[in-house]
Design an enzyme around this catalytic site. Structure first.
Site, short mmCIF file in Angstrom:
data_model
loop_
_atom_site.label_atom_id
_atom_site.label_comp_id
_atom_site.label_asym_id
_atom_site.label_seq_id
_atom_site.Cartn_x
_atom_site.Cartn_y
_atom_site.Cartn_z
N LYS A 1 49.79 29.09 65.41
CA LYS A 1 48.98 29.60 64.31
C LYS A 1 47.66 28.86 64.31
O LYS A 1 47.59 27.71 64.75
CB LYS A 1 49.69 29.36 62.97
CG LYS A 1 49.24 30.26 61.86
CD LYS A 1 50.01 31.56 61.87
CE LYS A 1 49.62 32.48 60.75
NZ LYS A 1 50.53 33.64 60.68
P1 NAD Z 1 44.99 39.77 53.59
O1 NAD Z 1 43.94 38.72 53.47
O2 NAD Z 1 44.69 41.01 54.32
O3 NAD Z 1 45.51 40.19 52.13
C1 NAD Z 1 45.96 39.25 51.20
C2 NAD Z 1 46.12 39.96 49.86
O4 NAD Z 1 46.63 39.02 48.91
C3 NAD Z 1 44.81 40.50 49.28
O5 NAD Z 1 45.06 41.70 48.58
C4 NAD Z 1 44.41 39.40 48.29
O6 NAD Z 1 43.56 39.87 47.25
C5 NAD Z 1 45.78 38.98 47.77
N1 NAD Z 1 45.78 37.63 47.22
C6 NAD Z 1 45.13 36.54 47.69
N2 NAD Z 1 45.36 35.48 46.87
C7 NAD Z 1 46.19 35.93 45.91
C8 NAD Z 1 46.77 35.31 44.77
N3 NAD Z 1 46.52 34.03 44.47
N4 NAD Z 1 47.58 36.06 44.00
C9 NAD Z 1 47.82 37.36 44.30
N5 NAD Z 1 47.28 37.99 45.34
C10 NAD Z 1 46.48 37.28 46.14
O7 NAD Z 1 46.25 39.01 54.21
P2 NAD Z 1 47.49 39.66 54.98
O8 NAD Z 1 47.19 39.67 56.44
O9 NAD Z 1 47.92 40.88 54.28
O10 NAD Z 1 48.59 38.52 54.79
C11 NAD Z 1 49.39 38.43 53.61
C12 NAD Z 1 50.63 37.62 53.95
O11 NAD Z 1 51.38 38.28 54.98
C13 NAD Z 1 50.37 36.21 54.47
O12 NAD Z 1 51.41 35.38 54.05
C14 NAD Z 1 50.42 36.38 55.97
O13 NAD Z 1 50.70 35.18 56.64
C15 NAD Z 1 51.56 37.38 56.09
N6 NAD Z 1 51.62 38.18 57.33
C16 NAD Z 1 50.50 38.79 57.84
C17 NAD Z 1 50.63 39.58 58.99
C18 NAD Z 1 49.47 40.32 59.59
O14 NAD Z 1 49.63 40.90 60.66
N7 NAD Z 1 48.30 40.35 58.94
C19 NAD Z 1 51.88 39.73 59.60
C20 NAD Z 1 53.00 39.12 59.04
C21 NAD Z 1 52.84 38.34 57.89
#
Ligand code: NAD
Length: 410
Positions: free
Chosen positions: A102
């Site tokens: 990561k």
């Molecule tokens: P992103 O930045 O695209 O979206 C994050 C979302 O969470 C946004 O809507 C944001 O406004 C919201 N957010 C941020 N802080 C917040 C808070 N304090 N309270 C409530 N909402 C909040 O990120 P993402 O890629 O969707 O990742 C989200 C999670 O999923 C992370 O834990 C990431 O590690 C995990 N993840 C991502 C992927 C990927 O391919 N992008 C794959 C597996 C897991």
């Protein structure tokens, strides 16, 4: 306890059951390589800001290091370490040929302009490029980064090493990205829900679902759940959420969000806070935003029958034991959100073969892998009489241990 220590509580529990000795535990638990870099960026006002950047290579026993790149104010070394280790166990649970890694930069991307983000991403990539390689370490997007970030990373890497589309996944389609990669984490969550429904006493069609986070993962979970016939009653972003007990029109919410980046003000919905969303009366709660959203102080107020961890580490260990004691089923991150890395695996494979799959092929393969991972974890749940999280860790740690042994490390 920091996030890495928290993840390692689950690792240690699995290591105890597998009867691993101290040396083997150290080999599997500690990151194999960690790089910290300073990332100087010329800001638009002419000043220079220096950000902390990281690339952590946790374990490559089963294949090249694989994992996202997070831009977030809290993305410090402990958080990135925790996420890197989760990637190791996740790739093993999904049974795809990757290790775990990561990266991240401690910054607030929401306050930076696109040219600033472009310059920061290029400098970061140059500073870590010697660790990367299509058969060595392949970054992807994570919180705060997206396909545009990957395009900049690919271009910066290519300017040193030559054109190498397979160096990152989650790229724009025009640059060698895969159809279905964007939707894969969300689609994967719903494939697991489908497969698990009978075991969890859940009817997916009509199930009331609340989703925290409307980014890369949450917005696609909401869309896939809506398409599957679930009633998505609430969604939120960092500012708060919207709620309609009769179900939101998710495609319309997504389209409006694309245009104005706001959930509040959507017609036919009330607003609610993130705290209220987590405590809604619903069948499935999907935390898809930040770490530690469900913890010891709110876990007893969660009303959902099933918590599906679409985000990484959204439930603290204390929150987890409260939910377990109350009989709430928790479907763990290293199983449920593996669709992201599986989608990345498909993109990497297409880049290596210089071929393109269509969306039907991507989704059929994704369903097969997610359903297979669920069934493998369920088999351990039944055999060992443990929770889904314990079973997923037992399976993942066991597979990485076997690979390390075959390579002659232990
Ligand atoms: P992103 O930045 O695209 O979206 C994050 C979302 O969470 C946004 O809507 C944001 O406004 C919201 N957010 C941020 N802080 C917040 C808070 N304090 N309270 C409530 N909402 C909040 O990120 P993402 O890629 O969707 O990742 C989200 C999670 O999923 C992370 O834990 C990431 O590690 C995990 N993840 C991502 C992927 C990927 O391919 N992008 C794959 C597996 C897991």
């Amino acid at each position: 306890m920091n996030a890495f220590d928290e993840v390692n509580l689950s690792f240690d529990r699995a290591a105890d059951r597998l009867d691993l000795d101290d040396g083997t535990r150290d080999l599997l638990k500690k990151p194999w390589r960690e790089l910290t870099v300073s990332v100087p960026v010329r800001m638009d006002d002419g000043s220079i800001k220096v950000f902390n950047g990281y690339r952590i290579q946790h374990n490559a026993a089963r294949g090249p290091y694989k994992g996202g790149t997070r831009y977030h104010p809290r993305a410090d070394v402990d958080e990135v370490r925790a996420l890197a280790s989760l990637m190791t166990w996740k790739a093993a649970v999904a049974n795809i040929p990757f290790g775990g890694g990561k990266g991240g930069i401690q910054c607030d991307p929401t306050t930076m302009s696109e040219p600033e983000l472009n310059r920061m991403t290029r400098r970061y990539t140059v500073n870590i490029h010697h660790l990367l390689g299509v058969n060595r370490d392949i970054p992807a997007p994570d919180m705060g980064t997206n396909s545009q970030t990957m395009a900049w990373m690919m271009d910066a890497y290519g300017s040193i090493e030559g054109y190498t589309p397979g160096i990152v996944t989650g790229k724009p389609i025009e640059l060698g990205g895969s159809v279905g990669r964007d939707s894969a984490p969300g689609q994967g969550v719903v494939y697991v829900m489908d497969e698990a429904a009978g075991d969890l006493g859940l009817t997916v069609s009509g199930a009331r679902v609340a989703v925290q986070g409307f980014g890369q993962v949450g917005s696609w979970v909401a869309r896939a759940a809506h398409t599957r016939g679930c009633k998505v009653i609430a969604v939120s972003d960092v500012e708060g959420g919207i709620y309609n007990p009769a179900g939101l029109d998710v495609p319309r919410v997504a389209e409006r969000y694309r245009q104005c980046s706001r959930l509040a003000g959507f017609p036919d919905a009330e607003t609610l806070t993130n705290a209220e969303l987590l405590e809604l009366d619903c069948d499935v709660l999907v935390p898809a935003a930040i770490e530690g959203a469900i913890h010891k102080d709110n876990a007893d107020r969660v009303k959902a029958a099933v918590v599906v961890e679409a985000a990484n580490h959204p439930v603290t260990p204390e929150g987890d034991s409260v939910l377990n004691d109350r009989g709430v089923q928790v479907m763990p991150d290293i199983l449920v959100n593996a669709g992201g890395v599986v989608g990345s695996y498909f993109e990497w494979t297409q880049n290596l073969y210089q071929r393109r799959w269509d969306e039907r092929e991507v989704n059929a393969e994704l369903r097969k892998i997610m359903a297979g991972a669920y069934r493998a974890v369920r088999e351990v749940v039944r055999r060992e009489q443990v929770t889904f999280r314990e079973a997923a860790f037992l399976l993942g740690v066991g597979r990485v241990h076997r690979a390390a042994k075959l390579r002659g490390f232990v």
